[in-house]
Design a protein around this motif. Structure first.
Motif, PDB file in Angstrom:
ATOM      1  N   ASN A 145       0.596  -0.933   0.291  1.00 46.79           N
ATOM      2  CA  ASN A 145      -0.452  -0.046   0.104  1.00 46.79           C
ATOM      3  C   ASN A 145       1.193   0.764   0.198  1.00 46.79           C
ATOM      4  OD1 ASN A 145       1.489  -0.266   2.718  1.00 46.79           O
ATOM      5  ND2 ASN A 145      -1.104  -0.156   3.158  1.00 46.79           N
ATOM      6  N   THR A 146       2.209   1.070  -0.116  1.00 46.53           N
ATOM      7  CA  THR A 146       2.899   2.159  -0.719  1.00 46.53           C
ATOM      8  C   THR A 146       3.932   1.752  -1.526  1.00 46.53           C
ATOM      9  OG1 THR A 146       4.434   3.294   0.707  1.00 46.53           O
ATOM     10  CG2 THR A 146       4.843   1.490   0.985  1.00 46.53           C
ATOM     11  N   THR A 147       4.701   3.117  -2.264  1.00 47.05           N
ATOM     12  CA  THR A 147       5.829   3.157  -3.230  1.00 47.05           C
ATOM     13  C   THR A 147       7.486   2.969  -2.454  1.00 47.05           C
ATOM     14  OG1 THR A 147       5.836   5.765  -2.555  1.00 47.05           O
ATOM     15  CG2 THR A 147       4.624   4.751  -4.651  1.00 47.05           C
ATOM     16  N   TYR A 148       7.902   2.310  -3.575  1.00 47.85           N
ATOM     17  CA  TYR A 148       9.742   2.319  -3.611  1.00 47.85           C
ATOM     18  C   TYR A 148      10.021   3.341  -2.951  1.00 47.85           C
ATOM     19  CZ  TYR A 148       8.737  -1.696  -6.468  1.00 47.85           C
ATOM     20  OH  TYR A 148       8.496  -2.731  -6.767  1.00 47.85           O
ATOM     21  N   ALA A 149       9.762   4.952  -3.178  1.00 54.03           N
ATOM     22  CA  ALA A 149      10.155   5.756  -3.286  1.00 54.03           C
ATOM     23  C   ALA A 149       9.904   6.055  -1.545  1.00 54.03           C
ATOM     24  CB  ALA A 149       9.428   7.152  -3.691  1.00 54.03           C
ATOM     25  N   ALA A 150       8.758   5.559  -1.170  1.00 49.51           N
ATOM     26  CA  ALA A 150       7.958   5.677   0.622  1.00 49.51           C
ATOM     27  C   ALA A 150       9.513   5.706   0.879  1.00 49.51           C
ATOM     28  CB  ALA A 150       6.080   5.934   0.905  1.00 49.51           C
ATOM     29  N   ILE A 151       9.390   4.478   0.646  1.00 47.92           N
ATOM     30  CA  ILE A 151       9.941   3.155   1.770  1.00 47.92           C
ATOM     31  C   ILE A 151      11.725   3.371   1.844  1.00 47.92           C
ATOM     32  CG2 ILE A 151      10.423   0.435   2.102  1.00 47.92           C
ATOM     33  CD1 ILE A 151       8.331  -0.204   0.216  1.00 47.92           C
ATOM     34  N   GLN A 152      11.165   3.950   0.877  1.00 42.61           N
ATOM     35  CA  GLN A 152      13.294   4.559   1.226  1.00 42.61           C
ATOM     36  C   GLN A 152      13.578   5.415   1.886  1.00 42.61           C
ATOM     37  OE1 GLN A 152      15.503   3.654  -2.520  1.00 42.61           O
ATOM     38  NE2 GLN A 152      17.272   4.962  -1.402  1.00 42.61           N
ATOM     39  N   SER A 153      12.229   6.586   1.655  1.00 50.20           N
ATOM     40  CA  SER A 153      12.740   7.658   2.423  1.00 50.20           C
ATOM     41  C   SER A 153      12.234   7.892   3.723  1.00 50.20           C
ATOM     42  CB  SER A 153      11.376   8.268   1.726  1.00 50.20           C
ATOM     43  OG  SER A 153      11.417  10.071   2.481  1.00 50.20           O
ATOM     44  N   SER A 154      11.041   6.331   4.278  1.00 50.22           N
ATOM     45  CA  SER A 154      11.272   6.384   5.237  1.00 50.22           C
ATOM     46  C   SER A 154      12.310   5.694   6.216  1.00 50.22           C
ATOM     47  CB  SER A 154       9.645   5.688   5.952  1.00 50.22           C
ATOM     48  OG  SER A 154       9.526   4.182   5.216  1.00 50.22           O
ATOM     49  N   SER A 155      12.836   4.190   5.216  1.00 51.38           N
ATOM     50  CA  SER A 155      13.745   3.304   6.067  1.00 51.38           C
ATOM     51  C   SER A 155      14.947   3.170   5.704  1.00 51.38           C
ATOM     52  CB  SER A 155      12.656   2.074   5.977  1.00 51.38           C
ATOM     53  OG  SER A 155      12.472   1.822   4.844  1.00 51.38           O
ATOM     54  N   GLY A 156      15.290   3.681   4.172  1.00 56.55           N
ATOM     55  CA  GLY A 156      16.940   3.881   4.198  1.00 56.55           C
ATOM     56  C   GLY A 156      16.758   2.688   2.875  1.00 56.55           C
ATOM     57  N   ILE A 157      15.651   1.970   2.921  1.00 59.91           N
ATOM     58  CA  ILE A 157      16.204   0.398   2.158  1.00 59.91           C
ATOM     59  C   ILE A 157      14.994   0.765   0.412  1.00 59.91           C
ATOM     60  CG2 ILE A 157      15.510  -1.995   2.170  1.00 59.91           C
ATOM     61  CD1 ILE A 157      17.245  -0.675   4.751  1.00 59.91           C
ATOM     62  N   ALA A 158      16.185   0.007  -0.217  1.00 58.74           N
ATOM     63  CA  ALA A 158      15.826   0.500  -1.525  1.00 58.74           C
ATOM     64  C   ALA A 158      15.519  -1.816  -1.862  1.00 58.74           C
ATOM     65  CB  ALA A 158      17.040   0.642  -2.701  1.00 58.74           C
ATOM     66  N   PRO A 159      14.650  -1.635  -2.965  1.00 57.45           N
ATOM     67  CA  PRO A 159      14.280  -2.452  -3.085  1.00 57.45           C
ATOM     68  C   PRO A 159      15.478  -3.762  -3.996  1.00 57.45           C
ATOM     69  CG  PRO A 159      13.720  -1.550  -5.024  1.00 57.45           C
ATOM     70  CD  PRO A 159      13.770  -0.557  -3.994  1.00 57.45           C
ATOM     71  N   LEU A 160      15.333  -4.713  -4.387  1.00 62.67           N
ATOM     72  CA  LEU A 160      16.494  -6.054  -5.360  1.00 62.67           C
ATOM     73  C   LEU A 160      15.866  -5.756  -6.272  1.00 62.67           C
ATOM     74  CD1 LEU A 160      16.845  -8.323  -2.183  1.00 62.67           C
ATOM     75  CD2 LEU A 160      18.141  -6.469  -2.467  1.00 62.67           C
ATOM     76  N   THR A 161      16.237  -5.726  -7.355  1.00 66.44           N
ATOM     77  CA  THR A 161      16.140  -6.244  -8.625  1.00 66.44           C
ATOM     78  C   THR A 161      15.715  -7.770  -9.023  1.00 66.44           C
ATOM     79  OG1 THR A 161      16.891  -4.300  -9.213  1.00 66.44           O
ATOM     80  CG2 THR A 161      16.206  -4.991 -10.817  1.00 66.44           C
ATOM     81  N   VAL A 162      14.783  -8.132 -10.174  1.00 70.19           N
ATOM     82  CA  VAL A 162      14.707  -9.193  -9.914  1.00 70.19           C
ATOM     83  C   VAL A 162      15.177  -9.077 -12.160  1.00 70.19           C
ATOM     84  CG1 VAL A 162      12.973 -10.874 -10.667  1.00 70.19           C
ATOM     85  CG2 VAL A 162      12.700 -10.112  -9.215  1.00 70.19           C
ATOM     86  N   ALA A 163      15.898  -9.979 -12.086  1.00 73.10           N
ATOM     87  CA  ALA A 163      17.095 -10.279 -13.566  1.00 73.10           C
ATOM     88  C   ALA A 163      16.270 -10.305 -14.442  1.00 73.10           C
ATOM     89  CB  ALA A 163      17.815 -11.098 -13.430  1.00 73.10           C
ATOM     90  N   ALA A 164      16.441 -10.025 -15.183  1.00 77.41           N
ATOM     91  CA  ALA A 164      15.075 -10.693 -16.090  1.00 77.41           C
ATOM     92  C   ALA A 164      16.000 -11.224 -17.770  1.00 77.41           C
ATOM     93  CB  ALA A 164      15.250  -9.656 -17.732  1.00 77.41           C
ATOM     94  N   THR A 165      16.611 -12.317 -17.237  1.00 77.59           N
ATOM     95  CA  THR A 165      17.267 -13.454 -17.589  1.00 77.59           C
ATOM     96  C   THR A 165      17.958 -14.434 -17.331  1.00 77.59           C
ATOM     97  OG1 THR A 165      20.035 -12.150 -17.201  1.00 77.59           O
ATOM     98  CG2 THR A 165      18.764 -11.075 -19.217  1.00 77.59           C
ATOM     99  N   HIS A 166      18.085 -15.375 -17.796  1.00 70.09           N
ATOM    100  CA  HIS A 166      17.690 -16.751 -17.792  1.00 70.09           C
ATOM    101  C   HIS A 166      19.471 -17.412 -17.054  1.00 70.09           C
ATOM    102  CE1 HIS A 166      18.831 -21.777 -16.801  1.00 70.09           C
ATOM    103  NE2 HIS A 166      17.434 -21.359 -17.594  1.00 70.09           N
TER     104      HIS A 166
END
Length: 296
Positions: A145-166
């Motif tokens: 119920n929130t965005t990456y930007a809001a999470i990073q602003s409040s916690s300092g944590i960025a998401p992990l990126t899912v690779a698009a290759t095998h």
């Protein structure tokens, strides 16, 4: 009642807690600048040649019964609704049956977001289960119920990126469990054409080398390429006692139907096919060209 992974007993889960006590894992602090750039611009910062990514607990989550991770896709933007990745067999309503696919189901499930050292960074809440299945793969994706930007602003944590290759055989990988706060290290041993466990069949499963001896509660942990820092699979099962194709004892089936049992070997389900099923705004579109995830 059994506990994931996929159905390891509560007794084993408790035994695991005892075994892991007093065994901290040495980890390095993440590069917040690179993580911020990735979340904001849709690009991914990779380590220099010959370097391994610093894989920590930052971006992982703990569920009530499993592990997971805060994830983005290569095309996600900072203001998109954030997503959490785990296993289909970790759903709050129980394991989906063979052939069952759940999409866009209301959910208020909570997740404990971890920082690099495994401490609590925030409590996240879902708005819906976007996708969940144990058909061909073993995956659940929740929208928050929130965005990456809001999470990073409040916690300092960025998401992990899912690779698009095998992923590639021989690649060094890390499996950080938010539930246990333990990081497993091994390599990609190979790929199983079909992995059969009880009534479920998974396709092109990633096989670990023996040092990733995952236990109950690690289900849903991201499998991170130690070279790129990207998620290449989601941890889901291990052959516990050498049985053939039973619950907790998956077997490999090749193109000719030959069955191989590898006692003590763990597996994960690849995630490179998932980004092709999401469009602008992190919206699921199973009809999108290139999307191969099972449909309801």
């Amino acid at each position: 009642m059994k506990k994931p992974l996929i159905g390891l007993s509560v007794a084993l889960l408790t035994a695991g807690a005892t075994a892991l006590a007093g065994a901290p894992v040495a980890i390095a602090a993440p590069s917040t600048g690179a993580a911020t750039a990735a979340a904001s611009t849709g690009t991914v910062e990779s380590p220099q040649a010959g370097q391994l990514a610093a894989v920590t607990f930052a971006g992982t989550v703990a569920l009530s019964n499993c592990s997971g991770s805060l994830i983005r896709f290569p095309a996600s933007t900072a203001n998109d609704p954030a997503l959490v990745l785990s296993n289909g067999h970790c759903l709050e309503n129980g394991m989906p049956g063979a052939g069952q696919v759940v999409v866009n189901q209301a959910s208020s499930r909570t997740f404990t977001l971890l920082n690099a050292s495994g401490g609590t960074a925030a409590t996240l809440r879902a708005s819906k289960l976007v996708y969940g299945t144990m058909t061909d793969t073993d995956v659940s994706i929740y929208q928050l119920n929130t965005t990456y930007a809001a999470i990073q602003s409040s916690s300092g944590i960025a998401p992990l990126t899912v690779a698009a290759t095998h992923p590639v055989q021989g690649t060094s990988i890390k499996v950080p469990s938010g539930y246990w706060k333990r990081i497993y290290s091994c390599s990609v041993d190979g790929f199983a054409y079909r992995l059969k466990e009880s009534n479920w069949t998974f396709k092109d499963s990633l096989r670990y080398t023996s040092s990733c001896n995952v236990i109950g509660g690690t289900s849903g942990s991201p499998v991170v390429d130690a070279n790129s820092g990207q998620v290449v699979a989601v941890n889901n099962t291990i052959n516990e006692s050498g049985q053939r194709c039973t619950l907790n004892n998956p077997c490999e089936v090749d193109q000719n139907g030959a069955v191989t049992v590898r006692r003590g070997i763990g597996y994960a389900q690849q995630t490179y096919t998932i980004p092709a099923c999401f469009t602008t705004g992190n919206r699921l579109d199973l009809t999108k060209a290139g999307c191969t995830l099972p449909r309801p």
